[in-house]
Write a protein that holds these residues in place. Sequence first.
Motif, PDB file in Angstrom:
ATOM      1  N   CYS A 278       4.841  -4.289 -19.152  1.00 39.05           N
ATOM      2  CA  CYS A 278       4.522  -3.371 -18.359  1.00 39.05           C
ATOM      3  C   CYS A 278       5.107  -2.203 -18.045  1.00 39.05           C
ATOM      4  O   CYS A 278       6.446  -2.174 -18.417  1.00 39.05           O
ATOM      5  CB  CYS A 278       4.427  -4.235 -16.935  1.00 39.05           C
ATOM      6  SG  CYS A 278       5.902  -4.858 -16.260  1.00 39.05           S
ATOM      7  N   ASN A 279       4.672  -1.239 -17.354  1.00 42.59           N
ATOM      8  CA  ASN A 279       5.390   0.122 -17.124  1.00 42.59           C
ATOM      9  C   ASN A 279       6.359  -0.144 -15.729  1.00 42.59           C
ATOM     10  O   ASN A 279       6.121  -1.191 -15.120  1.00 42.59           O
ATOM     11  CB  ASN A 279       4.351   1.103 -16.974  1.00 42.59           C
ATOM     12  CG  ASN A 279       3.705   0.883 -15.870  1.00 42.59           C
ATOM     13  OD1 ASN A 279       3.979   0.201 -14.729  1.00 42.59           O
ATOM     14  ND2 ASN A 279       2.387   1.551 -15.807  1.00 42.59           N
ATOM     15  N   LEU A 280       7.011   0.718 -15.621  1.00 46.49           N
ATOM     16  CA  LEU A 280       8.023   0.706 -14.554  1.00 46.49           C
ATOM     17  C   LEU A 280       7.515   0.528 -13.099  1.00 46.49           C
ATOM     18  O   LEU A 280       7.854  -0.065 -12.369  1.00 46.49           O
ATOM     19  CB  LEU A 280       9.177   1.946 -14.387  1.00 46.49           C
ATOM     20  CG  LEU A 280       9.970   2.203 -15.698  1.00 46.49           C
ATOM     21  CD1 LEU A 280      10.835   3.499 -15.616  1.00 46.49           C
ATOM     22  CD2 LEU A 280      11.020   0.894 -15.532  1.00 46.49           C
ATOM     23  N   ASP A 281       6.389   1.236 -12.784  1.00 47.00           N
ATOM     24  CA  ASP A 281       5.551   1.116 -11.516  1.00 47.00           C
ATOM     25  C   ASP A 281       5.272  -0.383 -11.425  1.00 47.00           C
ATOM     26  O   ASP A 281       5.306  -0.801 -10.216  1.00 47.00           O
ATOM     27  CB  ASP A 281       4.430   1.949 -11.508  1.00 47.00           C
ATOM     28  CG  ASP A 281       4.951   3.493 -11.411  1.00 47.00           C
ATOM     29  OD1 ASP A 281       6.001   3.860 -11.035  1.00 47.00           O
ATOM     30  OD2 ASP A 281       4.023   4.516 -11.706  1.00 47.00           O
ATOM     31  N   THR A 282       4.664  -1.078 -12.319  1.00 46.98           N
ATOM     32  CA  THR A 282       4.048  -2.420 -12.349  1.00 46.98           C
ATOM     33  C   THR A 282       5.459  -3.215 -12.189  1.00 46.98           C
ATOM     34  O   THR A 282       5.472  -4.207 -11.326  1.00 46.98           O
ATOM     35  CB  THR A 282       3.414  -2.716 -13.464  1.00 46.98           C
ATOM     36  OG1 THR A 282       2.351  -2.058 -13.651  1.00 46.98           O
ATOM     37  CG2 THR A 282       2.885  -4.067 -13.213  1.00 46.98           C
ATOM     38  N   ALA A 283       6.563  -2.894 -12.781  1.00 49.54           N
ATOM     39  CA  ALA A 283       7.742  -3.910 -12.747  1.00 49.54           C
ATOM     40  C   ALA A 283       8.353  -3.767 -11.276  1.00 49.54           C
ATOM     41  O   ALA A 283       8.735  -4.476 -10.725  1.00 49.54           O
ATOM     42  CB  ALA A 283       8.719  -3.237 -13.606  1.00 49.54           C
ATOM     43  N   ARG A 284       8.274  -2.417 -10.659  1.00 47.64           N
ATOM     44  CA  ARG A 284       8.764  -2.188  -9.203  1.00 47.64           C
ATOM     45  C   ARG A 284       7.886  -3.008  -8.421  1.00 47.64           C
ATOM     46  O   ARG A 284       8.436  -3.558  -7.360  1.00 47.64           O
ATOM     47  CB  ARG A 284       8.638  -0.673  -8.855  1.00 47.64           C
ATOM     48  CG  ARG A 284       9.821  -0.057  -9.567  1.00 47.64           C
ATOM     49  CD  ARG A 284       9.847   1.267  -8.968  1.00 47.64           C
ATOM     50  NE  ARG A 284      10.938   2.088  -9.978  1.00 47.64           N
ATOM     51  CZ  ARG A 284      10.483   2.862 -10.863  1.00 47.64           C
ATOM     52  NH1 ARG A 284       9.327   3.541 -11.029  1.00 47.64           N
ATOM     53  NH2 ARG A 284      11.463   3.497 -11.596  1.00 47.64           N
ATOM     54  N   ALA A 285       6.579  -2.781  -8.388  1.00 50.34           N
ATOM     55  CA  ALA A 285       5.520  -3.579  -7.595  1.00 50.34           C
ATOM     56  C   ALA A 285       5.802  -5.333  -7.694  1.00 50.34           C
ATOM     57  O   ALA A 285       5.742  -5.809  -6.700  1.00 50.34           O
ATOM     58  CB  ALA A 285       4.228  -3.331  -8.140  1.00 50.34           C
ATOM     59  N   LEU A 286       5.907  -5.608  -8.811  1.00 55.56           N
ATOM     60  CA  LEU A 286       6.288  -7.089  -9.169  1.00 55.56           C
ATOM     61  C   LEU A 286       7.688  -7.529  -8.449  1.00 55.56           C
ATOM     62  O   LEU A 286       7.799  -8.598  -7.574  1.00 55.56           O
ATOM     63  CB  LEU A 286       6.261  -7.442 -10.427  1.00 55.56           C
ATOM     64  CG  LEU A 286       6.417  -8.967 -11.177  1.00 55.56           C
ATOM     65  CD1 LEU A 286       5.644  -9.696 -10.120  1.00 55.56           C
ATOM     66  CD2 LEU A 286       6.199  -8.879 -12.473  1.00 55.56           C
ATOM     67  N   THR A 287       8.770  -6.856  -8.491  1.00 57.54           N
ATOM     68  CA  THR A 287       9.978  -6.846  -7.793  1.00 57.54           C
ATOM     69  C   THR A 287       9.785  -6.976  -6.412  1.00 57.54           C
ATOM     70  O   THR A 287      10.215  -7.852  -5.744  1.00 57.54           O
ATOM     71  CB  THR A 287      10.739  -5.918  -8.305  1.00 57.54           C
ATOM     72  OG1 THR A 287      11.261  -6.031  -9.743  1.00 57.54           O
ATOM     73  CG2 THR A 287      12.233  -6.159  -7.673  1.00 57.54           C
ATOM     74  N   ALA A 288       8.977  -6.127  -5.634  1.00 57.39           N
ATOM     75  CA  ALA A 288       8.916  -6.120  -4.378  1.00 57.39           C
ATOM     76  C   ALA A 288       7.990  -7.221  -3.975  1.00 57.39           C
ATOM     77  O   ALA A 288       8.484  -7.660  -2.733  1.00 57.39           O
ATOM     78  CB  ALA A 288       8.044  -4.583  -3.901  1.00 57.39           C
ATOM     79  N   ALA A 289       6.836  -7.572  -4.502  1.00 66.19           N
ATOM     80  CA  ALA A 289       6.257  -8.562  -4.036  1.00 66.19           C
ATOM     81  C   ALA A 289       7.083  -9.931  -4.117  1.00 66.19           C
ATOM     82  O   ALA A 289       6.865 -10.841  -3.146  1.00 66.19           O
ATOM     83  CB  ALA A 289       4.851  -8.885  -4.875  1.00 66.19           C
ATOM     84  N   LEU A 290       7.795  -9.902  -5.121  1.00 65.30           N
ATOM     85  CA  LEU A 290       8.556 -11.232  -5.182  1.00 65.30           C
ATOM     86  C   LEU A 290       9.842 -11.276  -4.133  1.00 65.30           C
ATOM     87  O   LEU A 290      10.002 -12.369  -3.752  1.00 65.30           O
ATOM     88  CB  LEU A 290       9.484 -11.346  -6.883  1.00 65.30           C
ATOM     89  CG  LEU A 290       8.450 -11.510  -8.028  1.00 65.30           C
ATOM     90  CD1 LEU A 290       9.249 -11.618  -9.139  1.00 65.30           C
ATOM     91  CD2 LEU A 290       7.729 -13.139  -7.715  1.00 65.30           C
TER      92      LEU A 290
ATOM     93  N   LYS B 101       9.500  -9.701  -1.315  1.00 63.87           N
ATOM     94  CA  LYS B 101       8.895  -9.903  -0.005  1.00 63.87           C
ATOM     95  C   LYS B 101       8.537 -11.458   0.272  1.00 63.87           C
ATOM     96  O   LYS B 101       8.621 -12.013   1.260  1.00 63.87           O
ATOM     97  CB  LYS B 101       7.313  -9.247   0.173  1.00 63.87           C
ATOM     98  CG  LYS B 101       6.753  -9.320   1.566  1.00 63.87           C
ATOM     99  CD  LYS B 101       5.478  -8.517   1.347  1.00 63.87           C
ATOM    100  CE  LYS B 101       4.657  -8.855   2.485  1.00 63.87           C
ATOM    101  NZ  LYS B 101       3.509  -7.906   2.592  1.00 63.87           N
ATOM    102  N   ALA B 102       8.213 -12.245  -0.866  1.00 67.88           N
ATOM    103  CA  ALA B 102       7.544 -13.507  -0.963  1.00 67.88           C
ATOM    104  C   ALA B 102       9.066 -14.438  -0.612  1.00 67.88           C
ATOM    105  O   ALA B 102       9.063 -15.389   0.096  1.00 67.88           O
ATOM    106  CB  ALA B 102       6.986 -14.032  -1.872  1.00 67.88           C
ATOM    107  N   ALA B 103      10.021 -14.150  -1.127  1.00 69.82           N
ATOM    108  CA  ALA B 103      11.396 -14.844  -0.869  1.00 69.82           C
ATOM    109  C   ALA B 103      12.028 -14.540   0.286  1.00 69.82           C
ATOM    110  O   ALA B 103      12.651 -15.613   1.093  1.00 69.82           O
ATOM    111  CB  ALA B 103      12.368 -14.244  -1.922  1.00 69.82           C
ATOM    112  N   ALA B 104      11.617 -13.641   1.137  1.00 72.91           N
ATOM    113  CA  ALA B 104      12.309 -13.263   2.500  1.00 72.91           C
ATOM    114  C   ALA B 104      11.461 -14.035   3.419  1.00 72.91           C
ATOM    115  O   ALA B 104      12.061 -14.132   4.665  1.00 72.91           O
ATOM    116  CB  ALA B 104      12.171 -11.813   2.745  1.00 72.91           C
ATOM    117  N   ARG B 105      10.223 -14.559   3.184  1.00 70.49           N
ATOM    118  CA  ARG B 105       9.286 -15.422   4.053  1.00 70.49           C
ATOM    119  C   ARG B 105      10.133 -16.881   4.649  1.00 70.49           C
ATOM    120  O   ARG B 105      10.779 -17.358   3.659  1.00 70.49           O
ATOM    121  CB  ARG B 105       8.017 -15.593   3.628  1.00 70.49           C
ATOM    122  CG  ARG B 105       7.445 -14.422   3.622  1.00 70.49           C
ATOM    123  CD  ARG B 105       6.017 -14.566   3.251  1.00 70.49           C
ATOM    124  NE  ARG B 105       5.386 -13.339   3.091  1.00 70.49           N
ATOM    125  CZ  ARG B 105       3.916 -13.203   2.559  1.00 70.49           C
ATOM    126  NH1 ARG B 105       3.381 -14.433   2.442  1.00 70.49           N
ATOM    127  NH2 ARG B 105       3.381 -12.100   2.801  1.00 70.49           N
TER     128      ARG B 105
END
Length: 69
Positions: free
Chosen positions: A51-63, A65-69
């Motif tokens: 994946c490109n860097l933007d997709t990697a960043r989006a995946l990292t942010a989603a993970l 966010k989910a971990a913070a719940r």
Amino acid sequence: MTSPYSHEANAEVADLQAALKAHGITLPSLGLDLASVVQTYGPPLVELGNCNLDTARALTAALRKAAAR
């Protein structure tokens, strides 16, 4: 010959694609690892692919966010 787990593995890949899509993330190379599909001694592996860097960043942010719940 394909793995007896192929149906389950394909369903899991589809579920993962849907979950990623819900976060606006697409992994174009997401699929089953072909070498592991033809073996019969265990479940096939899921190939996450590149994946490109933007997709990697989006995946990292989603993970995160989910971990913070």
